[in-house]
Design an enzyme around this catalytic site. Structure first.
Site, short mmCIF file in Angstrom:
data_model
loop_
_atom_site.label_atom_id
_atom_site.label_comp_id
_atom_site.label_asym_id
_atom_site.label_seq_id
_atom_site.Cartn_x
_atom_site.Cartn_y
_atom_site.Cartn_z
N LYS A 1 0.93 -1.12 -0.02
CA LYS A 1 0.03 -0.11 -0.16
C LYS A 1 0.65 1.30 0.05
CE LYS A 1 -1.57 1.50 4.00
NZ LYS A 1 -1.59 3.11 4.47
N ASN A 2 1.84 1.43 0.71
CA ASN A 2 2.63 2.47 0.79
C ASN A 2 3.50 2.71 -0.19
OD1 ASN A 2 1.14 3.17 3.27
ND2 ASN A 2 2.85 2.54 4.56
N CYS B 1 -4.29 13.12 12.71
CA CYS B 1 -5.13 11.73 12.69
C CYS B 1 -4.85 11.02 13.99
CB CYS B 1 -4.70 10.94 11.62
SG CYS B 1 -3.23 10.03 11.82
N ARG C 1 1.00 14.50 12.87
CA ARG C 1 1.37 14.61 11.47
C ARG C 1 1.65 15.70 10.75
NH1 ARG C 1 -0.92 9.01 9.24
NH2 ARG C 1 1.07 9.11 8.40
N ASP D 1 4.60 0.77 11.92
CA ASP D 1 3.23 0.13 11.32
C ASP D 1 3.29 -1.24 11.84
OD1 ASP D 1 2.81 2.36 10.33
OD2 ASP D 1 3.48 1.84 8.22
N ARG E 1 -8.60 -0.45 4.79
CA ARG E 1 -7.89 0.75 4.33
C ARG E 1 -6.29 0.02 3.71
NH1 ARG E 1 -7.40 6.07 7.39
NH2 ARG E 1 -5.88 6.48 5.55
N1 EPU Z 1 7.20 14.48 10.59
C1 EPU Z 1 7.65 15.76 10.81
N2 EPU Z 1 7.43 16.69 9.76
C2 EPU Z 1 7.02 16.49 8.39
C3 EPU Z 1 6.76 14.98 8.32
C4 EPU Z 1 6.82 14.16 9.19
O1 EPU Z 1 7.83 16.18 12.00
O2 EPU Z 1 6.83 17.29 7.56
C5 EPU Z 1 7.28 13.58 11.42
C6 EPU Z 1 6.05 12.61 11.76
O3 EPU Z 1 5.14 13.42 12.83
C7 EPU Z 1 6.39 11.41 12.35
C8 EPU Z 1 7.78 11.27 11.70
O4 EPU Z 1 7.97 12.53 11.13
O5 EPU Z 1 6.73 11.54 14.01
C9 EPU Z 1 7.69 10.02 10.62
O6 EPU Z 1 6.52 10.58 9.77
P1 EPU Z 1 6.50 10.13 8.23
O7 EPU Z 1 6.55 11.58 7.52
O8 EPU Z 1 7.73 9.11 7.93
O9 EPU Z 1 5.27 9.45 7.83
P2 EPU Z 1 4.26 9.51 6.56
O10 EPU Z 1 5.26 9.60 5.52
O11 EPU Z 1 3.27 10.34 6.77
C10 EPU Z 1 4.34 6.95 6.20
C11 EPU Z 1 3.49 5.71 6.13
C12 EPU Z 1 2.82 5.45 7.74
C13 EPU Z 1 4.06 5.00 8.36
C14 EPU Z 1 5.01 6.25 8.28
C15 EPU Z 1 6.26 5.79 9.15
C16 EPU Z 1 2.41 6.20 3.82
C17 EPU Z 1 1.06 6.24 3.08
N3 EPU Z 1 2.27 6.37 5.06
O12 EPU Z 1 3.53 7.90 6.79
O13 EPU Z 1 1.96 4.61 7.18
O14 EPU Z 1 3.74 4.75 9.54
O15 EPU Z 1 5.28 6.73 7.03
O16 EPU Z 1 6.91 4.69 8.66
O17 EPU Z 1 3.31 5.84 3.34
C18 EPU Z 1 0.01 2.83 7.74
O18 EPU Z 1 0.35 2.46 6.58
O19 EPU Z 1 -0.45 2.43 8.87
C19 EPU Z 1 0.91 4.26 8.03
C20 EPU Z 1 0.23 5.05 8.90
#
Ligand code: EPU
Length: 420
Positions: free
Chosen positions: A22-23, A115, A120, A306, A398
């Site tokens: 998915k990701n 969320c 986030r 995850d 999802r």
């Molecule tokens: N963060 C920041 N600033 C930003 C972006 C992120 O401080 O601009 C922080 C976040 O708050 C968090 C950390 O950095 O503490 C990591 O977040 P990340 O940006 O890596 O998460 P994401 O890219 O939004 C993806 C996956 C998530 C998974 C995370 C971490 C997708 C669609 N989502 O989210 O997947 O948990 O990486 O590996 O790829 C799931 O599949 O259940 C899911 C939530």
């Protein structure tokens, strides 16, 4: 609303095929916006998040068809605007912003908001766009990025929890069509980033270093259509491995990538689970009694956030104390109080959950709060005596393709019911 009704206590036995990730699917679908030519993506899981992303692309002007696990996306003409009602429903949809900015040099997307698992923020995505020369403004709940031209530069995208997966994806996508060379330091190393880079390179991009903390992107004038097969979903594979261990069964996980799962498989082995690697298959069973292990979630190649909830469900069955520390998302412990309804003894101390395992679980009605929390509740329900009803199953749909069908094939007594 639908629920899953599970009669627990049956060891899972047999084979399960792992779906595409998915990701990896979500950013790769967004990347198809970078070219007017058609892109074909194979091994796409039929998930509500994927169907939702298809709707977003469609809304932006792309034509999208999805048949038998293959997506065809043709974004001949697109608009650079992502509506609040579209973006708020799925946080991952923020990854349309990089491709829109890359191709149109402007993007206006609703801020996704927090969320249930945490705040986030997207500050690092915006930092990266600014480093490429975009002007960022936030107004009325929307973030707007625009540039006359995007120019490659060096940037550091590390944040308080380390790297950002979708932030790295977004900036990488925008930078493919920037002038000159972009270097992202503290880039996310997740396999989904490597898969995205592979797809972008197949489209004509020039990206090196994906999978390491330094990614270099040499901008090109335009990208063309490409065909790609997604990597297997390492989180889905880990979930079935944990379910096999939790029910004391033996499951062959087919079509996985053990090399994407070192941290999880290593912890499972430490917990007394046998994992036999046979090519792309993993044979998972218990070696004896489960042992408690401590787990800390970290960016890749550390233990994935995850899989934290599912691992916690397993640790409720291991006699002794295990400490599970969540370092990525500040409130990803929603499953704790629901696991307690099944009889688990877990206390939260700051970012850690202290699990006193070994008490037998017994079935109860529980509420799913997010995708991975729901998977943990399903695992606990499969291991518990009696009947567990997991409500709000849409969370699990999802991210897990046909979870009830796949579990039934492994012998689980699980049924999907419509709540009255
Ligand atoms: N963060 C920041 N600033 C930003 C972006 C992120 O401080 O601009 C922080 C976040 O708050 C968090 C950390 O950095 O503490 C990591 O977040 P990340 O940006 O890596 O998460 P994401 O890219 O939004 C993806 C996956 C998530 C998974 C995370 C971490 C997708 C669609 N989502 O989210 O997947 O948990 O990486 O590996 O790829 C799931 O599949 O259940 C899911 C939530």
């Amino acid at each position: 609303m639908e629920s899953l009704l599970i009669k627990g206590g049956v060891p899972l036995e047999g084979e399960v095929w792992i779906s595409g990730a998915k990701n990896a699917a979500l950013p790769i679908m967004a990347a198809a916006l970078l070219t007017p030519e058609p892109c074909i993506i194979h091994r796409v899981p039929n998930l509500s998040d994927v169907r939702f992303m298809a709707q977003i692309l469609n809304w932006l002007g792309a034509s999208v068809t999805f048949k038998d696990g293959t997506l065809r996306i043709e974004a001949r003409k697109i608009k650079g605007y992502g509506d609040y009602d579209l973006v708020r429903k799925m946080r991952g949809s923020i990854c349309i912003m990089g491709p829109l900015l890359g191709r149109l040099k402007r993007a206006r997307v609703s801020l996704p908001g927090g969320c249930v698992i945490g705040a986030r923020p997207i500050n690092l995505h915006l930092k990266g766009f600014e480093a490429l020369g975009a002007k960022i403004t936030i107004e009325g709940g929307y973030v707007q990025a625009s540039a006359r031209r995007l120019v490659g530069s060096a940037m550091f995208l590390g944040g308080r929890a380390g790297s950002t997966v979708l932030g790295t994806a977004n900036v990488m996508m925008a930078a493919t069509l920037a002038e000159g060379v972009t270097v992202i330091e503290s880039a996310a190393c997740e396999p989904e980033i490597v898969d995205l880079a592979k797809f972008l390179n197949a489209m004509g991009a020039k990206i090196t270093g994906a999978g390491s903390p330094t990614i270099t992107i040499t901008g090109v004038k335009e990208l063309h259509g490409a065909e790609h097969e997604l990597i297997p979903d390492r989180i889905e594979a880990a979930t079935y491995a944990i379910a096999a261990a939790a029910t004391d069964g033996e499951v062959t996980i087919k079509g996985a990538r053990a090399d994407h799962m070192h941290a999880v498989l290593d912890k499972l082995e430490e917990a007394g689970v046998s994992v036999v690697r046979r090519g792309p298959d993993l044979i998972v069973s218990r070696k004896g009694r489960l042992r408690p292990v401590d787990v800390t979630t970290l960016p890749y190649a550390g233990f994935p956030t995850d899989v934290q909830a599912q691992m916690m469900a397993l640790m409720t069955l291991a006699p002794g104390i295990s400490i599970i520390t969540e370092r990525i998302f500040e409130s990803r412990f929603m499953h704790v109080s629901e696991l307690a309804r099944l009889g688990a003894d877990i206390e939260i101390e700051g970012p850690s959950a202290i699990v006193k395992g070994g008490r037998p679980l017994s079935g109860a009605p529980v509420m799913a709060s997010d995708l991975r929390a729901s998977a943990a509740l399903v695992i606990a329900g499969l291991a518990a005596r009696g009947t567990t009803q997991v409500n709000r199953v849409y969370h699990i749909d999802r991210g897990y393709e046909n979870i009830d069908g796949k579990l039934r094939q492994l012998g689980a007594r699980i049924q999907r019911i419509e709540d009255t």
